[in-house]
Scaffold this active site. Structure first.
Site, PDB file in Angstrom:
ATOM      1  N   ASP A 170       0.902  -1.283   0.099  1.00  0.00           N
ATOM      2  CA  ASP A 170      -0.034   0.025  -0.068  1.00  0.00           C
ATOM      3  C   ASP A 170       0.887   1.123   0.083  1.00  0.00           C
ATOM      4  O   ASP A 170       0.922   2.156   0.725  1.00  0.00           O
ATOM      5  CB  ASP A 170      -1.118   0.048   1.077  1.00  0.00           C
ATOM      6  CG  ASP A 170      -1.542  -1.206   1.273  1.00  0.00           C
ATOM      7  OD1 ASP A 170      -1.191  -2.477   1.535  1.00  0.00           O
ATOM      8  OD2 ASP A 170      -3.100  -1.090   1.010  1.00  0.00           O
ATOM      9  N   ASP A 199      -1.543  -2.710  -3.994  1.00  0.00           N
ATOM     10  CA  ASP A 199      -1.722  -1.212  -4.014  1.00  0.00           C
ATOM     11  C   ASP A 199      -0.406  -0.218  -4.282  1.00  0.00           C
ATOM     12  O   ASP A 199       0.352   0.073  -3.452  1.00  0.00           O
ATOM     13  CB  ASP A 199      -2.487  -0.753  -2.696  1.00  0.00           C
ATOM     14  CG  ASP A 199      -3.790  -1.067  -2.590  1.00  0.00           C
ATOM     15  OD1 ASP A 199      -4.460  -1.704  -3.640  1.00  0.00           O
ATOM     16  OD2 ASP A 199      -4.523  -0.963  -1.636  1.00  0.00           O
ATOM     17  N   TYR A 202      -1.613   4.313  -6.542  1.00  0.00           N
ATOM     18  CA  TYR A 202      -2.970   5.081  -5.967  1.00  0.00           C
ATOM     19  C   TYR A 202      -3.017   6.106  -6.988  1.00  0.00           C
ATOM     20  O   TYR A 202      -3.552   7.354  -6.673  1.00  0.00           O
ATOM     21  CB  TYR A 202      -2.343   5.588  -4.696  1.00  0.00           C
ATOM     22  CG  TYR A 202      -2.783   4.593  -3.280  1.00  0.00           C
ATOM     23  CD1 TYR A 202      -1.792   3.795  -3.147  1.00  0.00           C
ATOM     24  CD2 TYR A 202      -3.852   4.569  -2.795  1.00  0.00           C
ATOM     25  CE1 TYR A 202      -1.890   2.762  -2.174  1.00  0.00           C
ATOM     26  CE2 TYR A 202      -3.917   3.771  -1.533  1.00  0.00           C
ATOM     27  CZ  TYR A 202      -3.276   2.640  -1.428  1.00  0.00           C
ATOM     28  OH  TYR A 202      -3.148   1.649  -0.633  1.00  0.00           O
ATOM     29  N   ASN A 236      -6.768  -3.559  -4.547  1.00  0.00           N
ATOM     30  CA  ASN A 236      -7.939  -2.894  -5.104  1.00  0.00           C
ATOM     31  C   ASN A 236      -7.601  -1.758  -5.772  1.00  0.00           C
ATOM     32  O   ASN A 236      -8.381  -1.135  -6.684  1.00  0.00           O
ATOM     33  CB  ASN A 236      -8.839  -2.587  -4.038  1.00  0.00           C
ATOM     34  CG  ASN A 236      -8.231  -1.765  -2.828  1.00  0.00           C
ATOM     35  OD1 ASN A 236      -7.515  -2.231  -2.100  1.00  0.00           O
ATOM     36  ND2 ASN A 236      -8.898  -0.709  -2.495  1.00  0.00           N
ATOM     37  N   HIS A 237      -6.455  -0.999  -5.434  1.00  0.00           N
ATOM     38  CA  HIS A 237      -6.065   0.206  -6.129  1.00  0.00           C
ATOM     39  C   HIS A 237      -5.632  -0.043  -7.573  1.00  0.00           C
ATOM     40  O   HIS A 237      -5.075   0.899  -8.279  1.00  0.00           O
ATOM     41  CB  HIS A 237      -5.087   1.138  -5.430  1.00  0.00           C
ATOM     42  CG  HIS A 237      -5.848   1.777  -4.312  1.00  0.00           C
ATOM     43  ND1 HIS A 237      -6.571   3.048  -4.659  1.00  0.00           N
ATOM     44  CD2 HIS A 237      -6.060   1.426  -3.098  1.00  0.00           C
ATOM     45  CE1 HIS A 237      -7.102   3.282  -3.206  1.00  0.00           C
ATOM     46  NE2 HIS A 237      -6.980   2.492  -2.306  1.00  0.00           N
ATOM     47  N   HIS A 321      -3.526  -9.494  -1.095  1.00  0.00           N
ATOM     48  CA  HIS A 321      -3.772  -8.053  -0.651  1.00  0.00           C
ATOM     49  C   HIS A 321      -4.728  -7.921   0.513  1.00  0.00           C
ATOM     50  O   HIS A 321      -4.215  -7.084   1.526  1.00  0.00           O
ATOM     51  CB  HIS A 321      -4.625  -7.237  -1.691  1.00  0.00           C
ATOM     52  CG  HIS A 321      -4.537  -5.950  -1.421  1.00  0.00           C
ATOM     53  ND1 HIS A 321      -3.441  -5.099  -1.223  1.00  0.00           N
ATOM     54  CD2 HIS A 321      -5.519  -5.044  -1.470  1.00  0.00           C
ATOM     55  CE1 HIS A 321      -3.845  -3.796  -0.918  1.00  0.00           C
ATOM     56  NE2 HIS A 321      -5.039  -3.694  -1.038  1.00  0.00           N
ATOM     57  N   HIS A 330     -11.604  -0.576  10.133  1.00  0.00           N
ATOM     58  CA  HIS A 330     -11.758  -0.355   8.491  1.00  0.00           C
ATOM     59  C   HIS A 330     -11.240  -1.782   8.013  1.00  0.00           C
ATOM     60  O   HIS A 330     -10.274  -2.109   8.119  1.00  0.00           O
ATOM     61  CB  HIS A 330     -10.766   0.797   8.233  1.00  0.00           C
ATOM     62  CG  HIS A 330     -11.327   1.349   7.141  1.00  0.00           C
ATOM     63  ND1 HIS A 330     -12.640   2.200   6.934  1.00  0.00           N
ATOM     64  CD2 HIS A 330     -10.646   1.592   5.851  1.00  0.00           C
ATOM     65  CE1 HIS A 330     -12.671   2.512   5.635  1.00  0.00           C
ATOM     66  NE2 HIS A 330     -11.576   2.493   5.006  1.00  0.00           N
ATOM     67  N   HIS A 331     -12.101  -1.913   6.872  1.00  0.00           N
ATOM     68  CA  HIS A 331     -12.016  -3.439   6.340  1.00  0.00           C
ATOM     69  C   HIS A 331     -12.224  -4.695   7.085  1.00  0.00           C
ATOM     70  O   HIS A 331     -11.647  -5.611   6.486  1.00  0.00           O
ATOM     71  CB  HIS A 331     -10.510  -3.284   5.518  1.00  0.00           C
ATOM     72  CG  HIS A 331     -10.210  -2.384   4.621  1.00  0.00           C
ATOM     73  ND1 HIS A 331     -10.840  -1.771   3.641  1.00  0.00           N
ATOM     74  CD2 HIS A 331      -8.991  -1.433   4.607  1.00  0.00           C
ATOM     75  CE1 HIS A 331     -10.545  -0.880   2.997  1.00  0.00           C
ATOM     76  NE2 HIS A 331      -9.422  -0.608   3.410  1.00  0.00           N
ATOM     77  N   HIS A 358      -3.607  -3.703   2.522  1.00  0.00           N
ATOM     78  CA  HIS A 358      -5.087  -3.327   2.335  1.00  0.00           C
ATOM     79  C   HIS A 358      -5.319  -2.594   3.552  1.00  0.00           C
ATOM     80  O   HIS A 358      -5.786  -1.315   3.346  1.00  0.00           O
ATOM     81  CB  HIS A 358      -5.814  -4.505   2.167  1.00  0.00           C
ATOM     82  CG  HIS A 358      -7.223  -3.958   1.806  1.00  0.00           C
ATOM     83  ND1 HIS A 358      -7.409  -3.149   0.764  1.00  0.00           N
ATOM     84  CD2 HIS A 358      -8.643  -4.341   2.210  1.00  0.00           C
ATOM     85  CE1 HIS A 358      -8.766  -2.742   0.643  1.00  0.00           C
ATOM     86  NE2 HIS A 358      -9.398  -3.546   1.302  1.00  0.00           N
ATOM     87  N   VAL A 359      -5.179  -3.145   4.882  1.00  0.00           N
ATOM     88  CA  VAL A 359      -5.303  -2.369   6.038  1.00  0.00           C
ATOM     89  C   VAL A 359      -4.020  -1.295   6.246  1.00  0.00           C
ATOM     90  O   VAL A 359      -3.076  -2.018   6.375  1.00  0.00           O
ATOM     91  CB  VAL A 359      -5.605  -3.206   7.182  1.00  0.00           C
ATOM     92  CG1 VAL A 359      -5.492  -2.496   8.531  1.00  0.00           C
ATOM     93  CG2 VAL A 359      -6.764  -4.075   6.907  1.00  0.00           C
ATOM     94  N   HIS A 360      -4.384   0.069   6.405  1.00  0.00           N
ATOM     95  CA  HIS A 360      -3.212   0.843   6.368  1.00  0.00           C
ATOM     96  C   HIS A 360      -2.401   0.871   7.997  1.00  0.00           C
ATOM     97  O   HIS A 360      -2.754   1.991   8.519  1.00  0.00           O
ATOM     98  CB  HIS A 360      -3.608   2.130   5.805  1.00  0.00           C
ATOM     99  CG  HIS A 360      -3.753   2.122   4.348  1.00  0.00           C
ATOM    100  ND1 HIS A 360      -4.410   3.042   3.692  1.00  0.00           N
ATOM    101  CD2 HIS A 360      -3.896   0.975   3.477  1.00  0.00           C
ATOM    102  CE1 HIS A 360      -4.909   2.820   2.595  1.00  0.00           C
ATOM    103  NE2 HIS A 360      -4.505   1.614   2.570  1.00  0.00           N
TER     104      HIS A 360
END
Ligand SMILES: *[C@@H]1O[C@H](CO)[C@@H](O)[C@H](O)[C@H]1NC(C)=O
Ligand SMILES: *[C@@H]1O[C@H](CO)[C@@H](O)[C@H](O)[C@H]1NC(C)=O
Ligand SMILES: *[C@@H]1O[C@H](CO)[C@@H](O)[C@H](O)[C@H]1NC(C)=O
Ligand SMILES: *[C@@H]1O[C@H](CO)[C@@H](O)[C@H](O)[C@H]1NC(C)=O
Ligand SMILES: [Fe+2]
Length: 468
Positions: A170, A199, A202, A236-237, A321, A330-331, A358-360
């Protein structure tokens, strides 16, 4: 009669409630770091930043990047972009030991359009006749503006072959992304290859997913990925699905720019594939492609796990991912259907560690599984510890402009060993067939400081010894 049993069942419920409160107390899992981050979202580096500089000369190759090019590890895919015209499609390469024996290989050239953006000329060159464990130089472009780089091939797959991987996810292209990359480069334990968990650029944060931001990202990371292979996972990005402007082919920019050696592992899509590298067998999954039963990805994975020979590659690693186990809000549980499909195989085939992004934020799990549940048996709580299960590591903390995630499930579930929302990268040092050391470096610390670390005992060789 009925009221007595009601009473009894009330008492039972009360006891269950007490027990579960107690359990919550006992299960209040691992460590939640006390570190409090600043609240500002990271900014993308402006277009005129030093890291985005175009190399001098007309049509000079830029965005140079390499990845593994075959299944065994003695192959490489060398890719670059020429902005104005196709230019030379030749790669000249030679082994450090044989300077007089220069060879050459030809690249394919493709371009693509995305809405009103037209890409430069994207070159991909597969070379798969290299020797293991050697330093190679390569040159691309021609004449005065030729550019030279180098890389090391990994040792041949084998039982006690040490090897070090970096882990980045990410990433994006903010000042923080640049810090993450610098920390990785300056880490005294820098890896020999990067496992990138998805990711990348971006670019999709810009209007019409301005693909110029794919080019800037390519120039930004060149300083590392031109010299050591990054193993790509689609996030996903990378989907870039934008039907409103007629962009209906998922993963178009990503698949045009970043090739993978998928055919070498019998896969039918560049989005899921496997490689051997030194003592590791690495399976890369795509959680944004269909994965249900009978799908191409499922059919491939079904055979894939059976192919792994732990005498040849003792370490079995999965990259995907979206994390199977994450305790950030989140997520939360986004990959649950994927977990239900595949966790059984991870346990059965003794996967050592699963890396996700994915999870930042950063998180490391205990060895955990949740496969005992069969609707009627009530066993729906994750089993911790499950010594047969992999460790799950979320490393989606590369530094992108969406910022860090700080909301966490409270209290910390027992399967979560350590969690902290800070930017950083990971290092996985495989020592031999039984031992590997994982560490996490945060951007706010010094280059050689590990904020979290763990010894991983190989599930096939180490655990076998322990439980025998
Ligand atoms: C593409 O379209 C956007 C929005 O209409 C515009 O701002 C941009 O200048 C266009 N780019 C090109 C290369 O035409
Ligand atoms: C990115 O990091 C490199 C290496 O630390 C540094 O030289 C460069 O100035 C940084 N660029 C930006 C825009 O932060
Ligand atoms: C597994 O790999 C080892 C080492 O390369 C080899 O000797 C053995 O024959 C392989 N096993 C199978 C079943 O292919
Ligand atoms: C494997 O590496 C670990 C950690 O360095 C070490 O303690 C162990 O003795 C090694 N095992 C063998 C068989 O060399
Ligand atoms: Fe993501």
């Amino acid at each position: 009669m009925s009221s007595r049993s009601d009473l009894a069942s009330n008492q039972v419920s009360f006891i269950i409630l007490l027990l579960s409160l107690l359990l919550v107390e006992l299960c209040n899992g691992g460590i939640t770091s006390e570190y409090i981050r600043g609240s500002n979202l990271p900014d993308d580096m402006p277009l005129d930043s030093d890291v985005f500089k175009v190399p001098p000369g007309p049509n000079t190759p830029q965005q140079v990047h390499i990845t593994q090019g075959n299944h065994e590890g003695n192959g490489v895919i060398i890719s670059w972009v020429t902005p104005v015209k196709p230019g030379s499609n030749i790669v000249r390469y030679w082994c450090e030991n044989e300077k007089s024996k220069k060879k050459q290989a030809e690249a394919t050239i493709n371009t693509y359009r995305f809405f009103n953006y037209t890409s430069g000329y994207i070159h991909h060159c597969i070379i798969d006749d290299l020797e293991f464990d050697m330093k190679y130089y390569y040159e691309i472009g021609s004449g005065k503006w030729r550019r030279r780089f180098w890389f090391f091939t990994p040792p041949k797959p084998g039982l006690d072959v040490p090897y070090t991987f970096g882990l980045i996810g990410d990433m994006g292209q903010t000042y923080d992304s640049n810090r993450t990359l610098s920390h990785y480069e300056m880490n005294p334990g820098e890896g020999q290859a990067v496992l990138f968990v998805g990711d990348l650029s971006y670019a999709d944060r810009y209007p019409n997913h301005d693909n110029n931001r794919w080019d800037t990202w390519g120039r930004f990371v060149e300083r590392n990925v031109a010299y050591q292979p990054w193993i790509w996972t689609a996030g996903n990005h990378e989907i870039d699905f934008l039907p409103d402007i007629g962009e209906i082919e998922p993963f178009k920019p990503f698949m045009n720019r970043y090739h993978t050696p998928y055919k070498a592992s019998g896969s039918t899509s560049p989005l899921w594939y496997s490689i051997k590298r030194a003592s590791a067998y690495i399976i890369i999954m795509s959680c944004y492609s269909s994965y249900g039963i009978y799908t191409p990805q499922y059919k491939w994975l079904e055979k894939e796990f059976q192919k792994v020979n732990r005498t040849e590659t003792p370490w079995l690693i999965v990259l995907v991912h979206s994390p199977f186990y994450s305790t950030y809000v989140h997520h939360y549980m986004e990959a649950e259907t994927l977990r239900v499909m595949y966790e059984q195989w991870f346990v059965e085939y003794k996967v050592d560690v699963v890396f996700a992004g994915h999870v930042h934020a950063y998180e490391r799990s205990e060895r955990v599984s949740n496969i005992a549940y069969n609707i009627v048996n009530g066993l729906c709580e994750p089993l911790v510890p499950d010594e047969l299960a992999p460790v799950y590591i979320t490393i989606g903390d590369g530094g992108n402009s969406e910022g860090l995630l700080t909301d966490m499930v409270q209290p910390q579930p027992s399967y979560s060993a350590f969690r902290e929302p800070s930017f950083g990268h990971g290092i996985l040092e495989i020592k031999n067939r039984t031992h590997a050391y994982f560490s996490w470096n945060r951007n706010q610390d010094g280059y050689s400081v590990a904020a979290d670390s763990v010894w991983l005992l190989n599930r096939f060789w180490g655990a076998q010894k322990n439980t025998a």
